[in-house]
Design an enzyme around this catalytic site. Structure first.
Site, PDB file in Angstrom:
ATOM      1  N   PHE B  26       7.332  58.348  70.445  1.00 14.26           N
ATOM      2  CA  PHE B  26       8.364  57.433  70.731  1.00 14.26           C
ATOM      3  C   PHE B  26       7.489  56.179  71.408  1.00 14.26           C
ATOM      4  O   PHE B  26       8.049  55.865  72.632  1.00 14.26           O
ATOM      5  CB  PHE B  26       9.433  57.917  71.533  1.00 14.26           C
ATOM      6  N   LYS B 143      -1.220  55.569  59.515  1.00 13.47           N
ATOM      7  CA  LYS B 143      -2.305  55.230  58.310  1.00 13.47           C
ATOM      8  C   LYS B 143      -3.037  56.494  57.960  1.00 13.47           C
ATOM      9  O   LYS B 143      -3.815  56.566  56.864  1.00 13.47           O
ATOM     10  CB  LYS B 143      -3.032  54.097  58.653  1.00 13.47           C
ATOM     11  N   GLU B 167       5.904  52.965  53.811  1.00  9.65           N
ATOM     12  CA  GLU B 167       5.751  51.664  53.653  1.00  9.65           C
ATOM     13  C   GLU B 167       5.471  51.066  54.864  1.00  9.65           C
ATOM     14  O   GLU B 167       4.661  49.930  54.690  1.00  9.65           O
ATOM     15  CB  GLU B 167       7.383  51.151  53.397  1.00  9.65           C
ATOM     16  N   VAL B 170       1.270  49.621  55.615  1.00 12.57           N
ATOM     17  CA  VAL B 170       0.579  48.469  55.128  1.00 12.57           C
ATOM     18  C   VAL B 170       1.586  47.204  55.257  1.00 12.57           C
ATOM     19  O   VAL B 170       2.824  47.249  54.974  1.00 12.57           O
ATOM     20  CB  VAL B 170       0.150  48.460  53.715  1.00 12.57           C
ATOM     21  N   GLY B 224      -1.521  41.161  73.212  1.00 12.75           N
ATOM     22  CA  GLY B 224      -1.274  42.664  72.530  1.00 12.75           C
ATOM     23  C   GLY B 224      -1.623  42.652  71.315  1.00 12.75           C
ATOM     24  O   GLY B 224      -1.310  43.716  70.667  1.00 12.75           O
ATOM     25  N   GLU B 227      -6.377  45.854  70.452  1.00 14.47           N
ATOM     26  CA  GLU B 227      -6.593  47.202  71.485  1.00 14.47           C
ATOM     27  C   GLU B 227      -7.753  46.754  72.466  1.00 14.47           C
ATOM     28  O   GLU B 227      -8.584  45.980  72.220  1.00 14.47           O
ATOM     29  CB  GLU B 227      -6.833  48.319  70.680  1.00 14.47           C
ATOM     30  N   ASP B 238      -9.111  49.396  60.161  1.00 12.58           N
ATOM     31  CA  ASP B 238      -7.681  49.059  59.986  1.00 12.58           C
ATOM     32  C   ASP B 238      -7.394  48.532  58.553  1.00 12.58           C
ATOM     33  O   ASP B 238      -6.592  49.270  57.710  1.00 12.58           O
ATOM     34  CB  ASP B 238      -7.081  48.373  61.004  1.00 12.58           C
ATOM     35  N   LYS B 242      -5.874  50.575  54.857  1.00  8.28           N
ATOM     36  CA  LYS B 242      -4.889  49.955  54.037  1.00  8.28           C
ATOM     37  C   LYS B 242      -5.551  49.746  52.498  1.00  8.28           C
ATOM     38  O   LYS B 242      -4.429  49.790  51.568  1.00  8.28           O
ATOM     39  CB  LYS B 242      -4.374  48.746  54.642  1.00  8.28           C
ATOM     40  N   GLY B 339       4.535  44.408  64.548  1.00  9.45           N
ATOM     41  CA  GLY B 339       5.571  44.122  65.359  1.00  9.45           C
ATOM     42  C   GLY B 339       6.405  45.230  65.455  1.00  9.45           C
ATOM     43  O   GLY B 339       6.668  45.934  64.546  1.00  9.45           O
TER      44      GLY B 339
END
Lengths: 361, 361
Positions: B26, B143, B167, B170, B224, B227, B238, B242, B339
Site C-alpha cells: 500500500f 515488473k 497494464e 509499462v 522524486g 531512487e 527498468d 519493459k 505517477g
C-alpha cells in the site's frame, strides 16, 4: 514453476466464431479489406478465433454477388484486376441490390462502405438500420451515419443484439475511438485536440516548403489525397464530421455538424506559414473539443502550434489526436489517417472488438 | 428515426459485477488507486457496471486489515494521513500476512503492488500464483513477475478461470499493452521503439539545457523521479524489463532480461548532447525490439534521433512507444510513464478489461 511456458499468442483453444461479411460498396476500402483477408484470414482464425469471410458484395458499378460458401478474396481481387468488375464472377446469387443483399445473403455482418453523405447519412443509414433490425453486426468507415445518427444506431444494436463498430471513421485503422471510448473513458476525457485530415496536413506541409496554396492543392489531388472537389477537406467538413463522432462517442455528447465552428485552410498564406516556421511554430488545421463555460464545444480551424505541442511534429498525411484526461493528463495517438489497407484494417479491428472479452483472449 | 437518442455512456443496464480487491502493498500506487476509487467508484459502477471496492490491504509497514464489507477509500486515506499506518483502523480481521490475506479475505481480485525484484520476481510471484490457483483475477504494476514469468502466470489464469492484467508495468496507466496486444496485434507488430523510462528522459532533457550528468541526476532524485540508488533507471534495467514485457506480450516472444542488450546513459556528456541539439537531433534512451536476421532482439541504449522521428519530441518525464506494423505502418502512443494516480489508473484499466466484451458496453 514446473509449468511449461506457453506463448500467450498461441493458446486460443475455443472454436472460431464465424463472421460472414456483406460488403455494400467495393471501392478502395473494400479492396483493402479483401487484400488483408487474402493474407491474414488463417492468422485471424488461429490467433483470434475469428473466421472472417466475404459472403456477399454489392457495388453499384462492379456488380452484386453472393454465395453462402464465401469467396476467396485473392480470386476476387485477381478477377477484378482482369475484368474490371464482378459481373462474370461465379456466385450462387447475383444482381441483388443493397437491401436484398442484407436481407437475403447469409451474412451476419454488414460492412457498410458506400459513399459518404454528411447531410442525410443516406443511403448508408437505411442499410445500417435494416441490418441492425435483423440482428446483424455492422462495421462501417462511413462518416455520415456515424456523425449524424450514432445514438439511434447504437440503441437499435442493443435492442436486436448486434454490435456496431465505426473505428474507421476517424484516423482509418488507427484505434482512435477504441482508445477514447474504451481505454480512456474511465480516466475522464476533458478535451480532445486532433489533426484529423491528412489532405490539409499535407498541403500545409507543402506550403511550409514554399509551394503556394493552389499548387499544393493540385499536388495533393495528383497524389490522390484530395478529391476533384476539395471542399470536404480544405473547408474542414471532413474534420468537422470526425469532431462530431469523437464528441458523441468519446465524450458522451449529442453534437451535430451544425454545432461545429469551422474554418478551412484556404485563407492561410505561404508568408504566414513560413514566418511561423521561423519562430519554430507551425500552422495546423486543428480539430478541438473543449469545455467552454460548462458546455463541450467543437471547432475546426487553423491553429499556430508551438514546438512543445504534442501534435506539432505530425507531418505529411499522418493524423494524430491528443486526449486530455482527468486522471492521466495528455495521451497522444499518432498514426495513418487514410489508405486502402489502413482503412480496411479498421473493419478487422471492429470485428475483433465484437468478440473480445478480455485482453488475453 | 423516431427513436430517442440515447447517450452510449448512459445506457448500461446490466447489474454491476463485483470486484473485491486485496491490495498487497500500500505504497504510492495503492494510495493512487484508493484516491481514484474515492472519486470515481460511483461512476465506475454506473457507467461501466463495475462495483470496485477494497476489502483487504496487507502492507509490511502500514499493517494489514480486511473486511468483507469493504473500506471507504476516503476514510482509509484520511486515517493514514493522520495516523501514518492502519494498525488502529477498524476492520473485521487484522494482522494477516500476504498469503493469509489472499486465502482468507473475500477478495476476488489480487492487486499486487509489493516491491519489484527483477531477478526472481519474488515475493510477488508467489502471491500471484496463489491467487490465480484460487481462481482470482490478478492485476499488477510489478515488473518482476510480468517480465520473468508471464507465460506461466497466463497459463495458470486460463486453467483456473481468473484473468491477469499487467497494464501498469509499462508506461503506467497509458494503455500501451492494451494497444499492442489487443488493437494492433492483428496488424502484425514488426518492431517496437520506446522511451520507457521517464527518469532518464528527464535527465537527458536537463543535460540539453547544459546541466551536467551528476547535477541532473541529483535534481531528478530531489524531484522524486530517481531512487537513492539510481542504477535501475540510469543503467537501463527498468527499461530492459519493459522491453521483455513488450516482447513477450505484444510480440509473442519468450525473452528474458539476459537477452536484452543494455547500455545506460551515464556515458553521455553534455557536450555530445548539446552538439546533437545544434544539428536538430536529440539523444534519447531508446528501448527497441526488432527483427535482426530472423530473430527478435531487444536493446536499451542511447540513440541520436532526427527531428522527424516520432519519439523526438517527448520531453520531461513523459514516455512514448512506436509500434511498427505490417498493415498500419507506425502507430505512436505518448503519455505519462509514472505517477501515483496515473499508475493507480492502470489497475482500473485492467479491471475494466476483465469484463469488457464489446466496445460499446
Amino acid at each position: 514453476m514446473a509449468m511449461q511456458p506457453a506463448s500467450p499468442r498461441e493458446s486460443v483453444a475455443r472454436p472460431p466464431v464465424e463472421y460472414n461479411l456483406a460488403l455494400i460498396g467495393f471501392g478502395n476500402v473494400g479492396l483493402g479489406l479483401a487484400e488483408i483477408l487474402s493474407k491474414k484470414a488463417s492468422l485471424l482464425r488461429e490467433k483470434f478465433a475469428a473466421d472472417i469471410r466475404i459472403v456477399a458484395i454489392c457495388d453499384l458499378a462492379k456488380g452484386s454477388i453472393a454465395d453462402p460458401v464465401g469467396f476467396d478474396p485473392r480470386v476476387l481481387l485477381d478477377h477484378l484486376e482482369k475484368k474490371g468488375d464482378l459481373k462474370e464472377f461465379p456466385a450462387s446469387d447475383k444482381g441483388w441490390d443493397a437491401i436484398e443483399t442484407i436481407e437475403n445473403s447469409s451474412a451476419n455482418v454488414l460492412v457498410e462502405l458506400s459513399f459518404t453523405d454528411l447531410e442525410t447519412g443516406e443511403p448508408a443509414l437505411s442499410y445500417m438500420i435494416r441490418a441492425l433490425e435483423l440482428g446483424m453486426h455492422v462495421s462501417t468507415t462511413n462518416k455520415g451515419p456515424a456523425a449524424l445518427h450514432f445514438p439511434e444506431l447504437l440503441e437499435l444494436s442493443k435492442t436486436h443484439g448486434g454490435a456496431i463498430g465505426v473505428e474507421g471513421t476517424v484516423m482509418s485503422g488507427t484505434p482512435t475511438l477504441a482508445l477514447g471510448m474504451n481505454m480512456l473513458s474511465a480516466a475522464g476525457v476533458t478535451r480532445i485536440q486532433g489533426i484529423l485530415n491528412g489532405t490539409t496536413n499535407y498541403i500545409l506541409g507543402q506550403m511550409e516548403n514554399g509551394v503556394d496554396y493552389a499548387d499544393a492543392l493540385q499536388d495533393a489531388q495528383a497524389k490522390g489525397y484530395a478529391e476533384a472537389d476539395p471542399s470536404g477537406d480544405v473547408d474542414g467538413f471532413d474534420a468537422a464530421a470526425k469532431v462530431v463522432i469523437l464528441a458523441n462517442l468519446a465524450m458522451g455528447q449529442n453534437m451535430t455538424m451544425k454545432d461545429v465552428y469551422r474554418i478551412g485552410i484556404s485563407g492561410l498564406t505561404v508568408a504566414q506559414i513560413q514566418s511561423a516556421r521561423l519562430a519554430n511554430q507551425r500552422w495546423k488545421l486543428i480539430a478541438t473539443l473543449e469545455n467552454v463555460n460548462g458546455r463541450i464545444q467543437g471547432s475546426v480551424k487553423p491553429v499556430k502550434l508551438d514546438a512543445s505541442h504534442p501534435l506539432y511534429g505530425i507531418g505529411g498525411a499522418a493524423n494524430g489526436v491528443t486526449y486530455s484526461t482527468d486522471l492521466l493528463g495528455d495521451i497522444t495517438l499518432i498514426g495513418p489517417g487514410a489508405g486502402r489497407i489502413e482503412t480496411g484494417y479498421a473493419i478487422i479491428g471492429d470485428i475483433l472488438s465484437f468478440q473480445r472479452c478480455s485482453r488475453h483472449e
